[in-house]
Design an enzyme around this catalytic site. Sequence first.
Site, short mmCIF file in Angstrom:
data_model
loop_
_atom_site.label_atom_id
_atom_site.label_comp_id
_atom_site.label_asym_id
_atom_site.label_seq_id
_atom_site.Cartn_x
_atom_site.Cartn_y
_atom_site.Cartn_z
N GLY A 1 4.92 6.35 -5.91
CA GLY A 1 6.38 6.40 -6.08
C GLY A 1 6.96 5.92 -7.40
O GLY A 1 8.18 5.75 -7.49
N LYS B 1 14.47 5.22 7.86
CA LYS B 1 13.99 3.84 7.66
C LYS B 1 13.66 3.18 9.00
O LYS B 1 12.72 2.39 9.09
CB LYS B 1 15.03 3.02 6.90
N SER C 1 16.16 12.16 0.91
CA SER C 1 16.90 12.86 1.95
C SER C 1 17.62 14.04 1.33
O SER C 1 18.45 13.85 0.43
CB SER C 1 17.92 11.94 2.62
N SER D 1 12.13 2.62 -11.31
CA SER D 1 11.51 2.65 -9.97
C SER D 1 10.93 1.30 -9.57
O SER D 1 10.30 0.62 -10.39
CB SER D 1 10.35 3.65 -9.93
N ILE E 1 8.46 5.41 -1.39
CA ILE E 1 8.78 6.84 -1.33
C ILE E 1 9.97 7.07 -0.43
O ILE E 1 10.00 6.56 0.71
CB ILE E 1 7.57 7.62 -0.75
N THR F 1 18.29 2.64 -8.90
CA THR F 1 17.15 3.50 -9.25
C THR F 1 17.58 4.94 -9.01
O THR F 1 18.70 5.17 -8.53
CB THR F 1 15.95 3.21 -8.33
N TYR G 1 15.26 -0.39 4.08
CA TYR G 1 16.63 -0.83 3.80
C TYR G 1 17.30 -1.22 5.11
O TYR G 1 17.00 -0.65 6.17
CB TYR G 1 17.41 0.29 3.07
N TYR H 1 24.70 6.02 4.02
CA TYR H 1 23.23 6.06 3.90
C TYR H 1 22.67 7.27 4.67
O TYR H 1 21.51 7.63 4.51
CB TYR H 1 22.64 4.74 4.38
N ASP I 1 1.46 15.22 -2.84
CA ASP I 1 2.71 15.38 -2.10
C ASP I 1 2.44 14.75 -0.74
O ASP I 1 1.54 15.20 -0.01
CB ASP I 1 3.03 16.88 -1.96
N VAL I 2 3.19 13.71 -0.40
CA VAL I 2 2.85 12.95 0.82
C VAL I 2 3.13 13.70 2.12
O VAL I 2 2.84 13.19 3.19
CB VAL I 2 3.56 11.57 0.86
P1 NAI Z 1 12.74 6.19 -6.98
O1 NAI Z 1 13.55 7.44 -6.98
O2 NAI Z 1 12.32 5.66 -8.29
O3 NAI Z 1 11.44 6.38 -6.06
C1 NAI Z 1 11.35 7.30 -4.98
C2 NAI Z 1 10.01 8.00 -5.14
O4 NAI Z 1 9.69 8.86 -4.02
C3 NAI Z 1 9.98 8.88 -6.40
O5 NAI Z 1 8.95 8.47 -7.27
C4 NAI Z 1 9.71 10.27 -5.83
O6 NAI Z 1 9.00 11.11 -6.72
C5 NAI Z 1 8.92 9.91 -4.57
N1 NAI Z 1 8.79 11.08 -3.69
C6 NAI Z 1 9.79 11.87 -3.22
N2 NAI Z 1 9.27 12.90 -2.53
C7 NAI Z 1 7.91 12.74 -2.54
C8 NAI Z 1 6.83 13.48 -1.98
N3 NAI Z 1 7.02 14.61 -1.26
N4 NAI Z 1 5.56 13.05 -2.21
C9 NAI Z 1 5.34 11.92 -2.94
N5 NAI Z 1 6.33 11.16 -3.47
C10 NAI Z 1 7.60 11.59 -3.28
O7 NAI Z 1 13.63 5.12 -6.21
P2 NAI Z 1 13.32 3.65 -5.63
O8 NAI Z 1 14.63 3.05 -5.36
O9 NAI Z 1 12.35 2.94 -6.49
O10 NAI Z 1 12.68 3.98 -4.20
C11 NAI Z 1 11.49 3.44 -3.74
C12 NAI Z 1 11.60 3.05 -2.27
O11 NAI Z 1 12.49 1.93 -2.15
C13 NAI Z 1 12.16 4.14 -1.36
O12 NAI Z 1 11.48 4.09 -0.12
C14 NAI Z 1 13.60 3.69 -1.18
O13 NAI Z 1 14.19 4.21 -0.02
C15 NAI Z 1 13.37 2.19 -1.09
N6 NAI Z 1 14.58 1.37 -1.24
C16 NAI Z 1 15.40 1.57 -2.31
C17 NAI Z 1 16.57 0.85 -2.42
C18 NAI Z 1 17.51 1.12 -3.55
O14 NAI Z 1 18.68 0.72 -3.44
N7 NAI Z 1 17.06 1.74 -4.63
C19 NAI Z 1 16.94 -0.19 -1.42
C20 NAI Z 1 15.98 -0.35 -0.38
C21 NAI Z 1 14.85 0.41 -0.28
#
Ligand code: NAI
Length: 270
Positions: free
Chosen positions: A15, A167, A98, A21, A95, A199, A150, A160, A66-67
């Site tokens: 991710g 989640k 939505s 990120s 990861i 992010t 989250y 959300y 791709d997960v």
């Molecule tokens: P980000 O956008 O940098 O990371 C999300 C990642 O999921 C990306 O690298 C994307 O390429 C990957 N992804 C999407 N579809 C995919 C697929 N089919 N196969 C493989 N990878 C895939 O954003 P962030 O914020 O670093 O997100 C990381 C985690 O943290 C997520 O689970 C997010 O829900 C969670 N999170 C984020 C918060 C926020 O406010 N940013 C708060 C709480 C949890």
Amino acid sequence: MAYNLLQGKKGIIFGALDEKSIAWKTAQRCKAEGAELVLSNAPIALRMGTINQLAEEVNAPVIPADVTITADIENLFTKAQEHFGGKIDFVLHSIGMSLNVRKGVHYTENNYDFTHKGLDISALSLHRILQVAMKQDAINEWGSVVALSYIAAQRVFPDYNDMADNKAMLESIARNFGYQYGVKKNVRINTISQSPTRTTAGSGVKGFDGFVDFAEKMSPLGNATADQCADYCVTLFSDLTRMVTMQNLFHDGGFSFTGVTQAIIEQMDK
Ligand code: NAI
């Protein structure tokens, strides 16, 4: 400051899209603590993001997956073990996506094709990763798996959208697979429920800036940053937290247990 908490450990980080990120920051912290890494992301994200920069910095190969595709994950775990010359000690699932959020479809009007896709990517993927890892016996005893969640899994944050349901399922999978993997191999599985963080995924949520400011004012310690989340991940991958499993761990500056703060009251009085 580094403490060598992950010396000799090998991990897969899913991710990391760009330097904002949470996975990016976690990869940097894991490396600083002595871990060897393999990075993975969806093929499209590899084209759009800047992961190669991180790969160079932390001296890790990038293996696309791709997960939502089991064969991709099988290939990743096989190649990662070849690269390491052995099993894996930790996995970060960072990861989420939505299509309903992305396309601005209201929760009550959700398009179920979008819902299925988002659920597959954001929640079922943890099950799929764990199933492949278990079948390949790819994780060492006392290994550690962390996924990011989250608080919308427990409480309503209307914008959300269906990510709240995703989640809730993610946390449930961590609990249920955590039981199975614990009994079988002493592998521990937890979710970290992180503060809102600026992010790419975070900023996709409607009204996100207001959301971040509100959480900041509602948290006695303020919002936890992505760097601080990376620190917390390191502790969970380390041997210092061996008996922690099947938990959803709030990393939110106290937000989750705060009813109201002086800062919010003052804002309301304005
Ligand atoms: P980000 O956008 O940098 O990371 C999300 C990642 O999921 C990306 O690298 C994307 O390429 C990957 N992804 C999407 N579809 C995919 C697929 N089919 N196969 C493989 N990878 C895939 O954003 P962030 O914020 O670093 O997100 C990381 C985690 O943290 C997520 O689970 C997010 O829900 C969670 N999170 C984020 C918060 C926020 O406010 N940013 C708060 C709480 C949890």
